[in-house]
Structures are given as structure tokens and as C-alpha cells.
Design an enzyme around this catalytic site. Structure first.
Site, PDB file in Angstrom:
ATOM      1  N   LYS A 168       7.593  14.100   8.735  1.00 29.26           N
ATOM      2  CA  LYS A 168       6.284  14.147   8.080  1.00 29.26           C
ATOM      3  C   LYS A 168       5.940  15.564   7.642  1.00 29.26           C
ATOM      4  O   LYS A 168       5.412  15.783   6.561  1.00 29.26           O
ATOM      5  CB  LYS A 168       5.206  13.585   9.004  1.00 29.26           C
ATOM      6  CG  LYS A 168       5.268  12.065   9.109  1.00 29.26           C
ATOM      7  CD  LYS A 168       4.229  11.524  10.066  1.00 29.26           C
ATOM      8  CE  LYS A 168       4.304  10.005  10.126  1.00 29.26           C
ATOM      9  NZ  LYS A 168       3.460   9.454  11.176  1.00 29.26           N
ATOM     10  N   LYS A 187      14.598   4.377   2.148  1.00 31.80           N
ATOM     11  CA  LYS A 187      13.688   3.521   2.920  1.00 31.80           C
ATOM     12  C   LYS A 187      12.376   3.358   2.149  1.00 31.80           C
ATOM     13  O   LYS A 187      11.849   4.332   1.602  1.00 31.80           O
ATOM     14  CB  LYS A 187      13.390   4.206   4.263  1.00 31.80           C
ATOM     15  CG  LYS A 187      12.329   3.491   5.093  1.00 31.80           C
ATOM     16  CD  LYS A 187      11.751   4.393   6.183  1.00 31.80           C
ATOM     17  CE  LYS A 187      10.295   4.186   6.297  1.00 31.80           C
ATOM     18  NZ  LYS A 187       9.446   3.841   7.171  1.00 31.80           N
ATOM     19  N   LYS A 221       5.281   4.406   1.949  1.00 32.11           N
ATOM     20  CA  LYS A 221       4.138   4.854   1.145  1.00 32.11           C
ATOM     21  C   LYS A 221       4.339   6.301   0.715  1.00 32.11           C
ATOM     22  O   LYS A 221       3.989   6.686  -0.394  1.00 32.11           O
ATOM     23  CB  LYS A 221       2.857   4.812   1.985  1.00 32.11           C
ATOM     24  CG  LYS A 221       2.358   3.446   2.285  1.00 32.11           C
ATOM     25  CD  LYS A 221       1.286   3.522   3.379  1.00 32.11           C
ATOM     26  CE  LYS A 221       1.375   2.326   4.277  1.00 32.11           C
ATOM     27  NZ  LYS A 221       1.380   2.636   5.707  1.00 32.11           N
TER      28      LYS A 221
END
Ligand code: ADP
Ligand code: TRP
Length: 322
Positions: A111, A190, A193
Site C-alpha cells: 500500500k 490482480k 480498486k
């Protein structure tokens, strides 16, 4: 009766990866145990810093989940932040969580690499997730493969707590369908969002068509044989197509004759059909958000009763009762 629990972040529009990874496994297990499903708004705060966006996202995720078939009469369905016991437990667990355990988490590193601010909340995310799971003494946690490590962290923390303070928590297990562990995105990575490569379940037909037509394919001519397993379009198509049609299309790949454009148009139709009922239900819920809030509030009351039993025990064990 086994307790089955999972949560979803209200951080953007839900896509078919979320559907196969978490929502469908939860919906299918509604009658196999006591089902706990919730919208994790506190987790979403690690990436969403606009109040209105988060609040709307929470309602949208709740309506999506209900429209897809989650039945509040056969489950406990609520919003994470309506049960403050969870944040108290997260703190208690954090005092036992080794830094090294969190430093090893891929999700945090991924992230941050994608540009999400490296806040303390993002780093401590798995501890809050452990608190979610342990508060309700969950046995089984259906999630996509990317959450496997977080489940291991929750188990480690539970074991450590039990060793230190005596048997308190059920040790949870993840439920991951190996056949469907990762749904590919329209670019072959993958579906996520944060990669902008999703097919969103409730987008209008026009948007849906745009996403499907953008599925990346190679330039092998129609008449040439192609490898179905290596084709991103086929891998998405097979999630939805009826078995007999899938067999035919598989044959076209292997023998030659598979036309990507035609298969994409067919996929759009199949998707509209597949989610047709859910779309209708979603539109009805959109018109009756008071009802949805009522369901969530009732669910939170039920969840809170369970949470307070666990927290009572935990407070006593750790010495917060004097
Ligand atoms: P995203 O990566 O789009 O932000 P989330 O992290 O909110 O998705 O994931 C919510 C749930 O959906 C999790 O259980 C996760 O494992 C599952 N999930 C997300 N993307 C996929 C995917 N491409 N394939 C299978 N499951 C997925
Ligand atoms: N971390 C999960 C995700 O990103 C969401 C989540 C939060 C969760 N708490 C949970 C999943 C508890 C299962 C159980 O998808």
C-alpha cells in the site's frame, strides 16, 4: 455452530474480485453457521480522508452486500465503528503485538508503494483486523488470498494472548477457495480498486461494456489456436459462463476460431444477466436507505452484545478491573 465472519472496506466501488473472494463465499455460507458480516469503515480510514466519501461508501457497500444476497435475517450485519469495543480490544492487543510481526506484512508495504500515506493506522491495520475477528470469537474467516497473512497475524496474536493471560480467544482459520483465490483484472494483474483495472458489479451497462471491452488480449488471429488458461479474457469469462457454453468457447480457443471481440460482447450480456436480480434489488435499496440504516443499527446492537461478553472477560484477564 461455527461462527463465520468477514468484513469489507467501503473504500470504493465493489468489483467482481471482491464478489468471488469474499462476498459470495459469505453469502453461500449463510446457513452453515452463525454469520457475521460487516463494513469496516475504521479500516477504510487508512486510505479515505474525506468524511462525506467515507459515509457514502459505507452506505453503498451495505446496499451492495444486501443486494447481492446477504440476508440480515440470517446473519448479523453491521458497521464496524458502531461497536466501540473493537477499538478498545485493538489497543489491548497492540500492547502484545511484536513490531516485527507487523513489519513483515506485505499489504502494508504494497500500500505504501502504491502511494497510500504510511500512517500509524495503516501500520497497525492488522491489529484492528485481529480485534475484529477475536472480539466475536470467529472460527472461520472467508477472504481472498491477499488477506491470508493478516489472518496469520490474528492467529499469532490470539495464541500469544491465550498463553499470557489464559484461554480467552478462539483461534480463527481463514477460508480461501484455491480455485478462485485471485480474480484477474482487465490488465491481467490482480483485480484491485487501487490498480484501476476492475469490473465493477453495479456500474451501468455502458460503463460495464467499457471495462469488458478494455480487457487486454493478444493479437493472435481469430483462426489460430490459443491457450485459454493464459488468456485473461477466458479467465474472467469462465467465472460466469454456463458450463456447456464454457466448454464450447474452450474448444474455440484450442482449435482456433475464438474471436476476442465477440467473446467480450457475450461476456457483457452474461454479466448483465448474472447480476440482473442484484441490480434490481440494489435500485430498490437505494430508494429506501432508512430501511438499510435500520438493519445496520439493529445488527450493531446484536454485535455489541457479543462484543461486550468478550471485552468483559478480556478486561478481567489483563487487569483492567480493580
Ligand atoms: P481491493 O484490492 O480492490 O482494494 P479489498 O482489499 O477491499 O479489495 O478486498 C476486499 C475483499 O475482497 C478481501 O477479502 C479480498 O481478499 C477480496 N479480493 C479483493 N480483490 C480480489 C481479487 N482480485 N480476487 C479475489 N479476491 C479479492
Ligand atoms: N482487511 C480486509 C480487507 O482489506 C478487511 C477486513 C477488516 C476483514 N477486518 C476484517 C476481513 C475481519 C475479514 C475479517 O479486505
Amino acid at each position: 455452530m461455527k461462527k463465520i465472519l468477514s468484513g469489507i472496506q467501503p473504500s470504493g466501488q465493489l468489483h467482481i474480485g471482491n464478489y468471488f473472494g469474499m462476498m459470495l463465499p459469505m453469502i453461500q455460507r449463510m446457513d452453515q453457521g452463525e454469520l457475521y458480516a460487516f463494513i469496516v469503515d475504521l479500516h477504510a480510514m487508512t486510505s479515505v480522508h474525506e468524511g462525506e466519501k467515507l459515509a457514502k461508501g459505507t452506505m453503498n457497500a451495505a446496499m451492495d452486500f444486501m443486494a447481492l444476497g446477504l440476508d440480515p435475517d440470517r446473519s448479523t450485519f453491521w458497521v464496524q465503528s458502531d461497536v466501540p469495543e473493537v477499538t478498545e480490544l485493538a489497543w489491548i492487543l497492540s500492547t502484545l503485538t511484536p513490531m516485527g510481526l507487523l513489519e513483515r506484512c506485505h499489504s502494508y508495504k504494497d500500500k505504501v508503494a502504491k502511494g497510500i500515506a504510511a500512517s500509524h493506522g495503516l501500520f497497525a491495520y492488522p491489529v484492528l483486523m485481529a480485534a475484529d475477528i477475536l472480539t466475536y470469537q470467529a472460527d472461520l474467516v472467508p477472504v481472498g488470498k491477499d488477506q491470508k497473512q493478516h489472518l496469520e497475524v490474528a492467529r499469532d496474536i490470539a495464541i500469544k494472548f491465550n498463553n499470557q493471560f489464559g484461554e480467552t480467544f478462539t483461534i480463527p482459520e481463514s477460508v480461501i477457495d484455491d480455485n478462485l483465490a485471485t480474480v484477474p483484472g482487465i490488465d491481467g494483474q490482480k483485480m484491485s480498486k487501487s490498480y484501476g483495472n476492475t469490473i465493477n458489479i453495479f456500474q451501468e451497462e455502458k460503463g460495464l461494456k467499457k471495462s469488458v471491452m478494455a480487457i487486454k488480449t493478444d493479437s493472435t488471429p481469430v483462426e489460430d489456436p490459443k491457450d485459454p488458461d493464459g488468456c485473461n479474457l477466458f479467465n474472467i469469462f469462465k467465472l460466469f459462463a454456463p458450463a456447456d457454453r464454457l466448454k464450447e468457447v474452450h474448444g474455440l480457443y484450442v482449435d482456433g476460431g475464438a474471436a476476442y471481440g465477440r467473446i467480450k460482447l457475450e461476456l457483457v450480456d452474461i454479466l448483465c444477466d448474472y447480476f440482473g436480480e442484484a441490480r434490481k434489488k440494489r435500485a430498490e435499496l437505494e430508494e429506501d436507505q432508512g430501511y438499510v440504516r435500520e438493519i445496520l443499527h439493529k445488527g450493531a446492537e446484536k454485535a455489541r452484545q457479543k462484543a461486550s461478553v468478550t471485552l468483559d472477560l478480556v478486561r478481567e484477564r489483563v487487569g483492567l478491573k480493580y
